[in-house]
Design an enzyme around this catalytic site. Structure first.
Site, PDB file in Angstrom:
ATOM      1  N   LYS A   1      95.675  11.750   6.462  1.00 40.01           N
ATOM      2  CA  LYS A   1      94.565  12.671   6.724  1.00 40.01           C
ATOM      3  C   LYS A   1      95.019  14.104   6.466  1.00 40.01           C
ATOM      4  O   LYS A   1      95.086  14.529   5.321  1.00 40.01           O
ATOM      5  CB  LYS A   1      94.060  12.491   8.161  1.00 40.01           C
ATOM      6  CG  LYS A   1      93.206  11.232   8.364  1.00 40.01           C
ATOM      7  CD  LYS A   1      94.001  10.010   8.653  1.00 40.01           C
ATOM      8  CE  LYS A   1      93.190   8.843   9.149  1.00 40.01           C
ATOM      9  NZ  LYS A   1      93.966   7.604   9.208  1.00 40.01           N
TER      10      LYS A   1
ATOM     11  N   PHE B   1      90.856   5.417  20.311  1.00 36.95           N
ATOM     12  CA  PHE B   1      90.738   5.197  18.865  1.00 36.95           C
ATOM     13  C   PHE B   1      91.024   3.713  18.625  1.00 36.95           C
ATOM     14  O   PHE B   1      91.844   3.109  19.316  1.00 36.95           O
ATOM     15  CB  PHE B   1      91.663   6.085  18.035  1.00 36.95           C
ATOM     16  CG  PHE B   1      91.387   5.875  16.575  1.00 36.95           C
ATOM     17  CD1 PHE B   1      90.211   6.336  16.011  1.00 36.95           C
ATOM     18  CD2 PHE B   1      92.251   5.129  15.775  1.00 36.95           C
ATOM     19  CE1 PHE B   1      89.890   6.064  14.683  1.00 36.95           C
ATOM     20  CE2 PHE B   1      91.941   4.865  14.446  1.00 36.95           C
ATOM     21  CZ  PHE B   1      90.759   5.336  13.903  1.00 36.95           C
ATOM     22  N   THR B   2      90.347   3.156  17.634  1.00 33.18           N
ATOM     23  CA  THR B   2      90.351   1.700  17.429  1.00 33.18           C
ATOM     24  C   THR B   2      91.763   1.108  17.365  1.00 33.18           C
ATOM     25  O   THR B   2      92.115   0.237  18.172  1.00 33.18           O
ATOM     26  CB  THR B   2      89.580   1.370  16.137  1.00 33.18           C
ATOM     27  OG1 THR B   2      90.109   2.164  15.071  1.00 33.18           O
ATOM     28  CG2 THR B   2      88.093   1.666  16.305  1.00 33.18           C
TER      29      THR B   2
ATOM     30  N   ASP C   1      98.679  12.075  19.316  1.00 34.65           N
ATOM     31  CA  ASP C   1      98.167  11.518  18.061  1.00 34.65           C
ATOM     32  C   ASP C   1      97.779  12.718  17.212  1.00 34.65           C
ATOM     33  O   ASP C   1      96.720  13.312  17.375  1.00 34.65           O
ATOM     34  CB  ASP C   1      96.964  10.610  18.319  1.00 34.65           C
ATOM     35  CG  ASP C   1      96.409  10.024  17.022  1.00 34.65           C
ATOM     36  OD1 ASP C   1      96.729  10.572  15.943  1.00 34.65           O
ATOM     37  OD2 ASP C   1      95.654   9.042  17.076  1.00 34.65           O
TER      38      ASP C   1
ATOM     39  N   PHE D   1      85.126  -4.073  12.975  1.00 28.12           N
ATOM     40  CA  PHE D   1      84.334  -3.233  12.067  1.00 28.12           C
ATOM     41  C   PHE D   1      84.814  -3.302  10.619  1.00 28.12           C
ATOM     42  O   PHE D   1      84.043  -3.085   9.693  1.00 28.12           O
ATOM     43  CB  PHE D   1      84.333  -1.775  12.547  1.00 28.12           C
ATOM     44  CG  PHE D   1      85.721  -1.181  12.650  1.00 28.12           C
ATOM     45  CD1 PHE D   1      86.485  -1.356  13.792  1.00 28.12           C
ATOM     46  CD2 PHE D   1      86.261  -0.466  11.604  1.00 28.12           C
ATOM     47  CE1 PHE D   1      87.768  -0.832  13.887  1.00 28.12           C
ATOM     48  CE2 PHE D   1      87.541   0.071  11.678  1.00 28.12           C
ATOM     49  CZ  PHE D   1      88.296  -0.116  12.826  1.00 28.12           C
TER      50      PHE D   1
ATOM     51  N   TYR E   1     117.943   2.659  -1.204  1.00 27.37           N
ATOM     52  CA  TYR E   1     117.531   1.884  -0.029  1.00 27.37           C
ATOM     53  C   TYR E   1     117.831   2.655   1.257  1.00 27.37           C
ATOM     54  O   TYR E   1     117.032   2.664   2.189  1.00 27.37           O
ATOM     55  CB  TYR E   1     118.240   0.517   0.010  1.00 27.37           C
ATOM     56  CG  TYR E   1     117.677  -0.357   1.118  1.00 27.37           C
ATOM     57  CD1 TYR E   1     116.592  -1.193   0.870  1.00 27.37           C
ATOM     58  CD2 TYR E   1     118.194  -0.293   2.414  1.00 27.37           C
ATOM     59  CE1 TYR E   1     116.040  -1.964   1.887  1.00 27.37           C
ATOM     60  CE2 TYR E   1     117.646  -1.055   3.434  1.00 27.37           C
ATOM     61  CZ  TYR E   1     116.566  -1.892   3.175  1.00 27.37           C
ATOM     62  OH  TYR E   1     116.018  -2.627   4.177  1.00 27.37           O
TER      63      TYR E   1
ATOM     64  N   ARG F   1      80.418   4.287  13.492  1.00 29.84           N
ATOM     65  CA  ARG F   1      81.308   4.602  14.607  1.00 29.84           C
ATOM     66  C   ARG F   1      80.513   4.446  15.904  1.00 29.84           C
ATOM     67  O   ARG F   1      80.149   5.405  16.567  1.00 29.84           O
ATOM     68  CB  ARG F   1      81.872   6.024  14.505  1.00 29.84           C
ATOM     69  CG  ARG F   1      82.764   6.277  13.317  1.00 29.84           C
ATOM     70  CD  ARG F   1      84.227   5.867  13.448  1.00 29.84           C
ATOM     71  NE  ARG F   1      84.521   4.462  13.321  1.00 29.84           N
ATOM     72  CZ  ARG F   1      85.749   3.975  13.174  1.00 29.84           C
ATOM     73  NH1 ARG F   1      86.802   4.775  13.110  1.00 29.84           N
ATOM     74  NH2 ARG F   1      85.966   2.684  13.085  1.00 29.84           N
TER      75      ARG F   1
HETATM   76  N1  PM9 Z   1      91.764   6.630  11.028  1.00 31.75           N
HETATM   77  C1  PM9 Z   1      89.715   6.819   9.859  1.00 31.75           C
HETATM   78  O1  PM9 Z   1      89.007   6.522   8.885  1.00 31.75           O
HETATM   79  C2  PM9 Z   1      91.364   5.093   9.100  1.00 31.75           C
HETATM   80  C3  PM9 Z   1      91.294   3.727   9.647  1.00 31.75           C
HETATM   81  S1  PM9 Z   1      90.182   3.360  10.928  1.00 31.75           S
HETATM   82  C4  PM9 Z   1      88.725   3.256  10.184  1.00 31.75           C
HETATM   83  O2  PM9 Z   1      89.379   7.682  10.705  1.00 31.75           O
HETATM   84  C5  PM9 Z   1      93.591   8.326  14.428  1.00 31.75           C
HETATM   85  C6  PM9 Z   1      93.001   9.441  15.208  1.00 31.75           C
HETATM   86  C7  PM9 Z   1      93.011   7.895  13.256  1.00 31.75           C
HETATM   87  C8  PM9 Z   1      93.592   6.803  12.537  1.00 31.75           C
HETATM   88  C9  PM9 Z   1      92.978   6.275  11.388  1.00 31.75           C
HETATM   89  C10 PM9 Z   1      94.771   6.228  13.062  1.00 31.75           C
HETATM   90  C11 PM9 Z   1      95.446   5.088  12.372  1.00 31.75           C
HETATM   91  C12 PM9 Z   1      95.310   6.699  14.231  1.00 31.75           C
HETATM   92  N2  PM9 Z   1      94.714   7.733  14.897  1.00 31.75           N
HETATM   93  O3  PM9 Z   1      94.858   4.316   9.407  1.00 31.75           O
HETATM   94  O4  PM9 Z   1      96.924   3.394  10.376  1.00 31.75           O
HETATM   95  O5  PM9 Z   1      91.912   8.503  12.813  1.00 31.75           O
HETATM   96  O6  PM9 Z   1      97.038   5.433   9.009  1.00 31.75           O
HETATM   97  O7  PM9 Z   1      96.046   5.540  11.221  1.00 31.75           O
HETATM   98  C13 PM9 Z   1      90.994   6.185  10.035  1.00 31.75           C
HETATM   99  P1  PM9 Z   1      96.228   4.600   9.932  1.00 31.75           P
END
Ligand code: PM9
Length: 487
Positions: free
Chosen positions: A288, A154-155, A245, A478, A102, A412
């Site tokens: 990623k 970014f979303t 980021d 989306f 833990y 997008r």
């Molecule tokens: N990006 C992508 O497919 C996954 C979810 S949104 C459709 O591109 C950036 C630049 C990203 C991103 C996620 C996140 C969030 C932050 N910044 O999905 O929470 O491209 O791990 O990261 C997606 P998490």
């Protein structure tokens, strides 16, 4: 008949690497693929092709939203590059070394030390994925009424900024909004826009600027080292923190190596570290670049900020030595970070994206140019000029591509952009469909089939109809929105 996709376990092939071609912003020099992937395949996952009637039923059931399709109904999955990469045999071996205590897992210390070594940040707070880090950071740094500039929204990032009381302000250069512009660094910051913001609201209302490397919504476009250096000077002058980021920092570093004057003798690993050293805090979706199925982190150099982040992480994620991650996942991540900055890996990774981009470009498909790092972006407004943006051409194009071929892509455009604080739809200048390439998963043949399918859809584009909402979620619409065809 089942077909194979390479969900591979890889051996890195040790070789002295010399790039056989130089990637230009248009990729003209890549007449053919004169390189091969720096790994071989040890395990595969079977995939199946569906019939058109089956796909017709599936897309209607999914409300014309590719996020709502079942994965088993998808042939080639280009929805995202997030959490869908193929881990190496070394990463899988690391999974067996998970210390699931833990508190104080040895994998956490390995991860922290890896982040210090590759990315330079002193302190690490693991999170379940990128948005977990965004949540903590936004709560820590943003106060009601603040402004948060960034190189395009970014979303999830913008949503967390808004939930914390901030207003996002886009300060990316104008070229980023023009799909046909060949600017090699469309992720660059426009200092006139930043100066104007400071004049209007005052530097004290700007807690930080959020800089994404390889800007996702702009088409996977990089920021240059010289722009980032200038930003460091500007931020020091105004006493403003730089948040990075760093979700796709290795791809950005590769573009710097290939495109920026004076950088061609540096390794991707060196450039990655240089980028990170110019910034103060980082949020990372490790799903990623770092090729793990789940995970992320918040990292920083400021001990006080780290202390406050540790207080918040226990509320939303878990103890500060695991956040939202299992020990085994932290180990796979530490190993993945090392693999992600290898020059031969990056050349093959971006080279595959560019291979698809070139096929589509030579067939006259309207694309965002230059080729981005993680995806090929189709210009849906140019492909479907008969569909007004209020009827979501990119959403309709992604649904049509699935119907035609079983290939899943992601909208997008206006659907992703959501609504502003007053409730009005954002109508972004870029209305795009993203063909996102998972890392180390698909082969050249999958790219060929993808190109043929997109060209087929483009050739009967006039038959594609616009869409309207039948269900619209209040945030990040989306992901779960449903649509029907306009009559
Ligand atoms: N990006 C992508 O497919 C996954 C979810 S949104 C459709 O591109 C950036 C630049 C990203 C991103 C996620 C996140 C969030 C932050 N910044 O999905 O929470 O491209 O791990 O990261 C997606 P998490």
């Amino acid at each position: 008949m089942p077909q194979c996709s390479t969900v591979v376990s890889v051996h890195s092939i040790a070789m002295s690497y010399h790039s056989p071609f130089s990637l230009t912003t248009e990729g003209e020099s890549m007449e053919k693929r004169s390189w091969a992937e720096p790994y071989k395949i040890k395990m595969v996952e079977l995939i199946k092709m569906t019939t058109k009637p089956e796909r017709q039923a599936a897309i209607v059931e999914a409300g014309y939203n590719t996020f709502l399709l079942k994965s088993e109904d998808v042939y080639i999955d280009l929805l995202t590059d997030s959490g869908v990469g193929a881990m190496s045999d070394r990463q899988w071996a690391g999974m067996m070394m998970g210390d699931e205590a833990y508190a104080g897992s040895r994998n956490f210390y390995h991860l922290q030390q890896t982040i210090q070594s590759y990315y330079s940040y002193k302190f690490t707070v693991p999170t379940h994925q990128g948005r977990g880090a965004e949540n903590i950071l936004s709560q820590l740094l943003i106060s009601e009424g603040d402004y948060v500039p960034g190189n395009m929204y970014f979303t999830t990032t913008r949503l967390h900024q808004e939930l914390a009381g901030g207003t996002f302000v886009d300060v990316i250069i104008d070229e980023a909004y023009d799909p046909s512009s060949k600017h090699p660094f469309k992720g660059n910051v426009d200092f006139d826009k930043l100066d104007r913001l400071v004049d209007e609201v005052g530097a004290s209302r700007i807690p930080y600027i959020c800089i994404a490397t390889c800007v996702n919504m702009a088409g996977g476009q990089p920021i240059s080292l010289s722009n980032l250096n200038a930003l460091r000077v500007w931020c020091d002058k105004h006493d403003i923190v730089i948040v990075h980021d760093m979700t796709r920092v290795a791809e950005n570093a590769y573009f710097i190596q290939q495109r920026e004057e004076g950088c061609d003798s540096k390794t991707v690993r060196q450039i990655v570290k240089e980028i990170c050293e110019l910034t103060d805090v980082a949020t990372m979706s490790s799903k990623k670049d770092a090729m793990v199925n789940i995970g992320g982190f918040l990292a920083m150099n400021d001990a006080k900020l780290y202390e406050r982040a540790c207080e918040l992480v226990v509320v939303y994620e878990g103890l500060h030595t695991y956040g939202g991650m299992a020990g085994r996942d932290m180990e796979a991540l530490a190993i993945g970070i090392g693999e992600s900055v290898q020059d031969d890996h990056m050349q093959s990774r971006v080279g595959q994206v560019e291979y698809l981009w070139r096929q589509l470009d030579s067939a006259g498909v309207p694309l965002v140019r230059p080729c981005g790092g993680h995806a090929v972006f189709l210009d849906a407004q140019a492909i479907l000029p008969h569909i007004p943006q209020e009827q979501f051409p990119a959403q309709a194009l992604a649904a049509s591509l699935y119907l035609e071929s079983g290939i899943r892509a992601m909208e997008r455009g206006a659907v992703s952009a959501g609504r502003d604080k007053s409730g009005a739809n954002h109508l972004p200048e870029l209305e795009l469909v993203r063909l996102t390439i998972p890392r180390r998963v698909y082969t050249q043949a999958h790219m060929d089939v993808t190109a043929e399918s997109v060209i087929r859809v483009m050739n009967c584009a006039d038959q594609v109809k616009g869409l309207r909402f039948t269900y619209e979620p209040r945030v990040l619409r989306f992901f779960q929105a449903r649509f029907e065809e306009c009559t």
